[in-house]
Design an enzyme around this catalytic site. Structure first.
Site, mmCIF file in Angstrom:
data_model
loop_
_atom_site.group_PDB
_atom_site.id
_atom_site.type_symbol
_atom_site.label_atom_id
_atom_site.label_comp_id
_atom_site.label_asym_id
_atom_site.label_seq_id
_atom_site.Cartn_x
_atom_site.Cartn_y
_atom_site.Cartn_z
ATOM 1 N N ARG A 70 43.103 4.420 -0.093
ATOM 2 C CA ARG A 70 42.412 4.177 -1.144
ATOM 3 C C ARG A 70 42.974 2.781 -1.523
ATOM 4 N NH1 ARG A 70 44.668 6.327 -4.858
ATOM 5 N NH2 ARG A 70 46.176 7.629 -3.533
ATOM 6 N N TYR A 198 36.281 4.699 3.598
ATOM 7 C CA TYR A 198 37.485 5.529 3.757
ATOM 8 C C TYR A 198 37.541 6.426 2.499
ATOM 9 C CZ TYR A 198 41.892 7.148 4.912
ATOM 10 O OH TYR A 198 42.847 7.992 5.314
ATOM 11 N N LYS A 207 38.070 12.099 -5.491
ATOM 12 C CA LYS A 207 38.957 11.503 -6.479
ATOM 13 C C LYS A 207 37.903 10.923 -7.654
ATOM 14 C CE LYS A 207 42.689 12.894 -4.690
ATOM 15 N NZ LYS A 207 43.188 12.515 -3.503
ATOM 16 N N HIS A 227 45.338 16.792 -10.438
ATOM 17 C CA HIS A 227 45.488 16.630 -8.726
ATOM 18 C C HIS A 227 46.699 17.681 -8.450
ATOM 19 C CE1 HIS A 227 46.858 13.328 -5.892
ATOM 20 N NE2 HIS A 227 45.978 14.096 -5.268
ATOM 21 N N SER A 249 49.965 11.639 -4.260
ATOM 22 C CA SER A 249 49.372 11.448 -2.777
ATOM 23 C C SER A 249 50.589 11.402 -1.764
ATOM 24 C CB SER A 249 48.617 10.174 -2.760
ATOM 25 O OG SER A 249 47.745 10.402 -3.806
ATOM 26 N N CYS A 251 52.715 13.694 -1.143
ATOM 27 C CA CYS A 251 54.085 14.130 -1.506
ATOM 28 C C CYS A 251 54.026 15.540 -1.323
ATOM 29 C CB CYS A 251 54.453 13.753 -2.846
ATOM 30 S SG CYS A 251 54.659 12.095 -2.749
ATOM 31 N N ASP A 276 44.298 20.213 -3.178
ATOM 32 C CA ASP A 276 44.433 18.529 -3.652
ATOM 33 C C ASP A 276 43.841 18.508 -5.154
ATOM 34 O OD1 ASP A 276 44.980 15.977 -3.319
ATOM 35 O OD2 ASP A 276 42.818 15.534 -3.333
ATOM 36 N N ARG A 365 43.943 10.904 8.737
ATOM 37 C CA ARG A 365 43.447 12.256 7.979
ATOM 38 C C ARG A 365 42.711 13.172 8.979
ATOM 39 N NH1 ARG A 365 45.181 12.758 2.172
ATOM 40 N NH2 ARG A 365 46.421 10.784 1.831
HETATM 41 P P1 GTP Z 1 47.453 13.959 -0.318
HETATM 42 O O1 GTP Z 1 46.259 14.498 0.552
HETATM 43 O O2 GTP Z 1 47.507 12.296 -0.039
HETATM 44 O O3 GTP Z 1 46.935 14.023 -1.763
HETATM 45 O O4 GTP Z 1 48.933 14.495 0.086
HETATM 46 P P2 GTP Z 1 49.282 15.695 -0.018
HETATM 47 O O5 GTP Z 1 50.443 15.798 -1.319
HETATM 48 O O6 GTP Z 1 48.711 16.903 0.336
HETATM 49 O O7 GTP Z 1 50.856 15.692 1.090
HETATM 50 P P3 GTP Z 1 50.911 16.567 2.476
HETATM 51 O O8 GTP Z 1 51.287 17.931 2.171
HETATM 52 O O9 GTP Z 1 49.928 15.995 3.467
HETATM 53 O O10 GTP Z 1 52.371 15.901 2.675
HETATM 54 C C1 GTP Z 1 52.725 14.340 3.162
HETATM 55 C C2 GTP Z 1 53.769 14.225 4.103
HETATM 56 O O11 GTP Z 1 55.120 14.923 3.335
HETATM 57 C C3 GTP Z 1 53.610 14.637 5.312
HETATM 58 O O12 GTP Z 1 53.945 13.797 6.383
HETATM 59 C C4 GTP Z 1 54.412 16.018 5.467
HETATM 60 O O13 GTP Z 1 54.861 16.285 6.682
HETATM 61 C C5 GTP Z 1 55.553 15.490 4.471
HETATM 62 N N1 GTP Z 1 56.004 16.647 3.532
HETATM 63 C C6 GTP Z 1 55.382 17.677 2.984
HETATM 64 N N2 GTP Z 1 56.163 18.564 2.537
HETATM 65 C C7 GTP Z 1 57.411 18.426 2.949
HETATM 66 C C8 GTP Z 1 58.705 18.962 2.531
HETATM 67 O O14 GTP Z 1 58.950 20.104 2.033
HETATM 68 N N3 GTP Z 1 59.731 18.313 2.977
HETATM 69 C C9 GTP Z 1 59.750 17.035 3.650
HETATM 70 N N4 GTP Z 1 60.743 16.316 3.999
HETATM 71 N N5 GTP Z 1 58.450 16.630 3.966
HETATM 72 C C10 GTP Z 1 57.410 17.118 3.678
HETATM 73 C C1 SPV Z 2 45.061 10.887 -1.927
HETATM 74 O O1 SPV Z 2 45.398 9.944 -1.667
HETATM 75 O O2 SPV Z 2 45.582 11.612 -3.040
HETATM 76 C C2 SPV Z 2 44.275 12.120 -1.054
HETATM 77 C C3 SPV Z 2 43.461 11.309 -0.031
HETATM 78 O O3 SPV Z 2 43.942 13.041 -1.304
HETATM 79 S S1 SPV Z 2 42.105 10.271 -0.614
HETATM 80 O O4 SPV Z 2 40.878 11.454 -0.434
HETATM 81 O O5 SPV Z 2 41.847 9.279 0.231
HETATM 82 O O6 SPV Z 2 42.167 10.023 -1.977
HETATM 83 MN MN MN Z 3 45.565 13.820 -3.199
#
Ligand code: GTP
Ligand code: SPV
Ligand code: MN
Length: 580
Positions: A70, A198, A207, A227, A249, A251, A276, A365
């Protein structure tokens, strides 16, 4: 006439006469149409087949190397009054915004097909769902929208019946970063996005619509567009609680939404509703109910494996579009954190060389339909949504924030959300690892002034006595030498168990100025490999650090000026005073 809704037909005609596509395709959302698009993209090289024996129906798309995340600095909210967009958004007045972006759209679809994608965010028969139409010249957008939204014929029927929809105009343009603009006109329920193919820049239902435009609509109509993941937690005694969590994002939302309980917590089942976005409505019974407007996942690939997220690792072995991952010599997808195979070709299509950096892009992704997920809850399709017991905010903080704490009240919880700060990630173009304020994980996504948004959040306290309790978590605390203090992933269920027990008033806590923290004994640590020191650090606060933090939150709130709700400032003053 492709639709009986003249407002839609007229808009499509106008867009076509401005962007000059060679052909117009109205999408029906069928599987045949999906396959046709895949074949077309395989032909023109924008998609390539992955190993079909081990990864059936999986494909790889490499986006332009300058178009991998983004672009918050190129994203605008165009409202008549600048203050309505707020200091949290980039702003342009609508006339300038239209002029600037329309100039870029002129003739941009020459030589291309224009796709008209009617979609419904949320179950097709839910009163809480909202529809939109995305016009795009990107077949990649179309196949992603097919996996992630309810799109096609049924959505068009609902749009024709309701006669209202969000308009989203998208073109990849020339992909030049300085001619990339993601423009929102919330007062017109309109999005115009150009120059990126993207994710969140281009899949306008996500979003742009389901958060920026929807948050604006939600404030007018009395609901919340957030979110947040939505997860159902079924305990060994068979009771299920639904929890909604807002983390910035990259996290941990997708991971928490499909968590697999550790062996040492037998009898628990976890159900994914969404990973999400959540749309939250107050029911007649005073309960907050959530639907997930999406029906698929656009998830972070790196870090996904059998140990961290087995549900995701399994579901992306078939029917998945991968964007910007590496490949092995056997043409399987590969990414950092994958436990088998080795990268042969990197995300840009070059022979892998560690000197060029990571093999997969850190923001690579997967796109996959939600029903591929073994933990998918059938209630994700329920028109009435699910009742939410707890709202959980969180961030990525090496220091300061404890593993979990509970707000004293709804109003205090709004402060906890407003004060969220987190280290930046690869999900946005820009520096990674810098702590910034990301209130309610909505900094990039709130379609209006945060001050008004907090006022809206606070207003729920007067409307119901059965609101969810509010918590804050941090899975990312580190030791000075950079090791995570908490094991995370499946073990996060231990924290969710405490949260649920707090909602049911059956577990203890330690009252501190920032809220209720668990005593170390209140967290179930059966068979957990964690030292007493680590647990003590995770369940305590450093008062000096926290006083500095709360003063900084106060300065941040003050930057919203007169529109800031007094009740929020009052909460911040109270916590700061208690820390002194
Ligand atoms: P968006 O799709 O961008 O909104 O991200 P999201 O909030 O869904 O994050 P996602 O679950 O994809 O995790 C992002 C990164 O954080 C990944 O590389 C995970 O492996 C890492 N991660 C997720 N949960 C944990 C956790 O409990 N501990 C640690 N150390 N890393 C984590
Ligand atoms: C984020 O960045 O919080 C995502 C990926 O979930 S995107 O769809 O690119 O915003
Ligand atoms: Mn997101």
């Amino acid at each position: 006439m492709k639709t009986k809704l003249s407002a839609l037909q007229t808009w499509v005609d106008q867009v076509a006469s401005h962007t000059l596509p060679d052909a117009i395709h109205w999408c029906d959302g069928s599987d045949a149409e999906y396959q046709q698009m895949i074949d077309k993209m395989l032909d023109d090289g924008t998609l390539s087949k992955l190993n079909q024996h081990t990864y059936p129906n999986c494909y790889l798309h490499r986006s332009d190397p300058t178009d991998v995340a983004r672009v918050e600095h190129r994203t605008f909210v165009c409202t008549g009054e600048k203050d309505d967009a707020g200091p949290n958004n980039n702003w342009m007045n609508p006339a300038d915004g239209h002029a600037k972006v329309d100039a870029l759209f002129a003739g941009t679809m020459k030589g291309r097909t224009m796709y008209v994608i009617p979609y419904c965010m949320g179950p097709i028969d839910s009163p809480f769902s909202r529809c939109g139409v995305e016009i795009t010249d990107s077949p990649y957008v179309l196949i992603n929208m097919k996996l992630m939204t309810r799109m096609g014929k049924k959505a068009l029927q609902r749009i024709e019946k309701e006669e209202s929809f969000v308009k989203g105009l998208h073109s990849t343009g020339d992909l030049s970063p300085d001619r990339r603009l993601i423009m929102h006109f919330p007062e017109e329920l309109l999005i115009k996005s150009i120059g990126s193919g993207y994710g969140g820049n281009a899949l306008l239902g996500k979003k742009c619509h389901a958060l920026r435009i929807a948050s604006f609509q939600a404030r007018r109509e009395g609901w919340l567009a957030e979110h947040m993941l939505i997860v159902g937690l079924e305990s060994p005694t068979g009771e299920t609680h639904y929890v909604a969590c807002a983390f910035p994002s990259a996290c941990g939302k997708t991971n928490l939404a499909m968590l697999i309980p550790p062996d040492s917590l037998p009898g628990w089942k976890v159900w994914t509703l969404g990973d999400d976005i959540a749309w939250l409505h107050l029911g007649d019974d005073g309960q907050l109910r959530a639907i997930n407007p999406e029906s698929g996942y656009f998830g972070v690939v790196p870090g996904t494996n059998e140990k961290t997220n087995k549900n995701a690792a399994d579901m992306i072995k078939r029917d998945t579009i991968f964007t910007n991952v590496a490949t092995t010599a056997d043409n399987e997808p590969w990414w950092e954190g994958k436990t088998d195979g080795e990268p042969a070709i990197d995300w840009q299509g070059r022979p892998y060389d560690p000197a060029n950096g990571k093999a997969a892009h850190p923001n690579s992704r997967f796109t996959v339909a939600a029903h591929n997920n073994a933990s998918y809850s059938s209630l994700a399709d329920a028109p009435e949504g699910v009742p939410i017991s707890a709202i959980v905010f969180g961030g990525r903080r090496k220091e300061l924030a404890p593993l979990v704490y509970e707000a004293r009240s709804w109003e205090h919880g709004v402060l906890v959300g407003a004060g969220v700060a987190s280290e930046t990630t690869a999900a946005n173009v820009g520096e990674v690892g810098i702590v910034r304020r990301d209130p309610m994980a909505m900094k990039p996504f709130c379609g209006y002034n945060f001050a008004d948004y907090w006022t809206h959040w606070l207003s729920f306290a007067d409307k119901s006595e059965h609101l969810p309790k509010i918590f804050h978590v941090n899975w990312f605390r580190q030791t000075p030498d950079g090791k995570f203090l908490w094991p995370g992933f499946g073990e996060n269920l231990r924290v969710l168990e405490w949260i649920i027990d707090r909602c049911e008033n059956r577990v203890g806590a330690n009252e501190t100025p920032i809220g209720y923290l668990p005593n170390p004994d209140d967290i179930n640590t059966t068979d957990l490999d964690i030292s007493a020191d680590a647990l003590a650090a995770l369940t305590s606060i450093d008062r000096d650090q926290w006083r500095t933090e709360m003063e900084s939150v106060g300065e941040y709130l003050d930057s919203y000026g007169d529109r800031l709700p007094k009740a929020l400032k009052h909460q911040q003053e109270r916590v700061t005073a208690d820390l002194t």
